[in-house]
Design a protein around this motif. Structure first.
Motif, mmCIF file in Angstrom:
data_model
loop_
_atom_site.group_PDB
_atom_site.id
_atom_site.type_symbol
_atom_site.label_atom_id
_atom_site.label_comp_id
_atom_site.label_asym_id
_atom_site.label_seq_id
_atom_site.Cartn_x
_atom_site.Cartn_y
_atom_site.Cartn_z
ATOM 1 N N MET A 46 0.846 -1.172 0.000
ATOM 2 C CA MET A 46 0.000 0.000 0.000
ATOM 3 C C MET A 46 0.891 1.233 0.000
ATOM 4 O O MET A 46 1.975 1.224 0.551
ATOM 5 N N LYS A 47 0.410 2.300 -0.616
ATOM 6 C CA LYS A 47 1.184 3.519 -0.783
ATOM 7 C C LYS A 47 0.329 4.729 -0.422
ATOM 8 O O LYS A 47 -0.859 4.781 -0.751
ATOM 9 N N HIS A 48 0.946 5.711 0.269
ATOM 10 C CA HIS A 48 0.258 6.940 0.642
ATOM 11 C C HIS A 48 1.195 8.108 0.337
ATOM 12 O O HIS A 48 2.371 8.068 0.670
ATOM 13 N N GLU A 49 0.670 9.143 -0.311
ATOM 14 C CA GLU A 49 1.464 10.324 -0.638
ATOM 15 C C GLU A 49 0.862 11.544 0.042
ATOM 16 O O GLU A 49 -0.348 11.737 0.022
ATOM 17 N N LYS A 50 1.729 12.354 0.624
ATOM 18 C CA LYS A 50 1.299 13.588 1.299
ATOM 19 C C LYS A 50 2.244 14.698 0.861
ATOM 20 O O LYS A 50 3.459 14.555 0.911
ATOM 21 N N VAL A 51 1.682 15.818 0.393
ATOM 22 C CA VAL A 51 2.484 16.953 -0.059
ATOM 23 C C VAL A 51 2.375 18.072 0.970
ATOM 24 O O VAL A 51 1.275 18.434 1.406
ATOM 25 N N PHE A 52 3.522 18.606 1.356
ATOM 26 C CA PHE A 52 3.590 19.716 2.299
ATOM 27 C C PHE A 52 4.156 20.935 1.584
ATOM 28 O O PHE A 52 5.075 20.815 0.770
ATOM 29 N N VAL A 53 3.615 22.115 1.891
ATOM 30 C CA VAL A 53 4.169 23.369 1.384
ATOM 31 C C VAL A 53 5.035 23.935 2.498
ATOM 32 O O VAL A 53 4.547 24.232 3.589
ATOM 33 N N LEU A 54 6.319 24.066 2.225
ATOM 34 C CA LEU A 54 7.249 24.559 3.226
ATOM 35 C C LEU A 54 7.318 26.073 3.189
ATOM 36 O O LEU A 54 6.876 26.708 2.224
ATOM 37 N N GLU A 55 7.884 26.664 4.218
ATOM 38 C CA GLU A 55 7.923 28.124 4.360
ATOM 39 C C GLU A 55 8.575 28.819 3.168
ATOM 40 O O GLU A 55 8.145 29.892 2.773
ATOM 41 N N MET A 56 9.602 28.228 2.601
ATOM 42 C CA MET A 56 10.340 28.857 1.510
ATOM 43 C C MET A 56 9.657 28.713 0.152
ATOM 44 O O MET A 56 10.201 29.105 -0.864
ATOM 45 N N GLY A 57 8.451 28.128 0.120
ATOM 46 C CA GLY A 57 7.722 27.945 -1.122
ATOM 47 C C GLY A 57 7.972 26.599 -1.783
ATOM 48 O O GLY A 57 7.345 26.271 -2.786
ATOM 49 N N ARG A 58 8.873 25.835 -1.233
ATOM 50 C CA ARG A 58 9.185 24.511 -1.758
ATOM 51 C C ARG A 58 8.075 23.534 -1.406
ATOM 52 O O ARG A 58 7.478 23.611 -0.349
ATOM 53 N N LEU A 59 7.779 22.628 -2.322
ATOM 54 C CA LEU A 59 6.850 21.540 -2.044
ATOM 55 C C LEU A 59 7.661 20.301 -1.694
ATOM 56 O O LEU A 59 8.673 20.020 -2.331
ATOM 57 N N ALA A 60 7.218 19.600 -0.682
ATOM 58 C CA ALA A 60 7.885 18.360 -0.285
ATOM 59 C C ALA A 60 6.845 17.251 -0.243
ATOM 60 O O ALA A 60 5.799 17.400 0.389
#
Length: 100
Positions: free
Chosen positions: A1-15
């Motif tokens: 099973m796979k789960h993806e979560k995207v975070f927007v960091l303070e510097m505008g970078r997506l992780a």
């Protein structure tokens, strides 16, 4: 099973944190593995934080898989809180799948 979560960091970078779970053969436990990818504002796609042009690239190649994963996480800009949140969401989703 796979789960993806995207975070927007303070510097505008997506992780993006990709969490995968593998069920043991005896169905007694789940092994969780994480992978981190980043995308800066100028980038088109997500990519690993440490690539060929990064100063730590050759150090990364000499490390074990677990040590390399930790180094990638450190250079992504994510915090431990982000990682815990992603794993918690994965576990919640995984438990719902198992119960169903």
């Amino acid at each position: 099973m796979k789960h993806e979560k995207v975070f927007v960091l303070e510097m505008g970078r997506l992780a993006k944190v990709i969490t995968r779970g593998k069920l043991a053969a005896d169905l007694s436990k789940v092994t969780i593995e994480t992978e981190v990818l980043i995308k800066d504002t100028k980038d088109e796609d997500f990519h690993p934080p440490i690539q060929l042009s990064h100063p730590k690239y050759w150090k990364l190649k000499r490390l074990t898989a677990e040590q390399a994963r930790i180094l990638q996480f450190q250079y992504s800009g994510l915090t431990d809180k982000h990682l815990r949140k992603s794993i918690k969401e994965f576990e919640k989703t995984f438990n719902q799948e198992v119960v169903s």
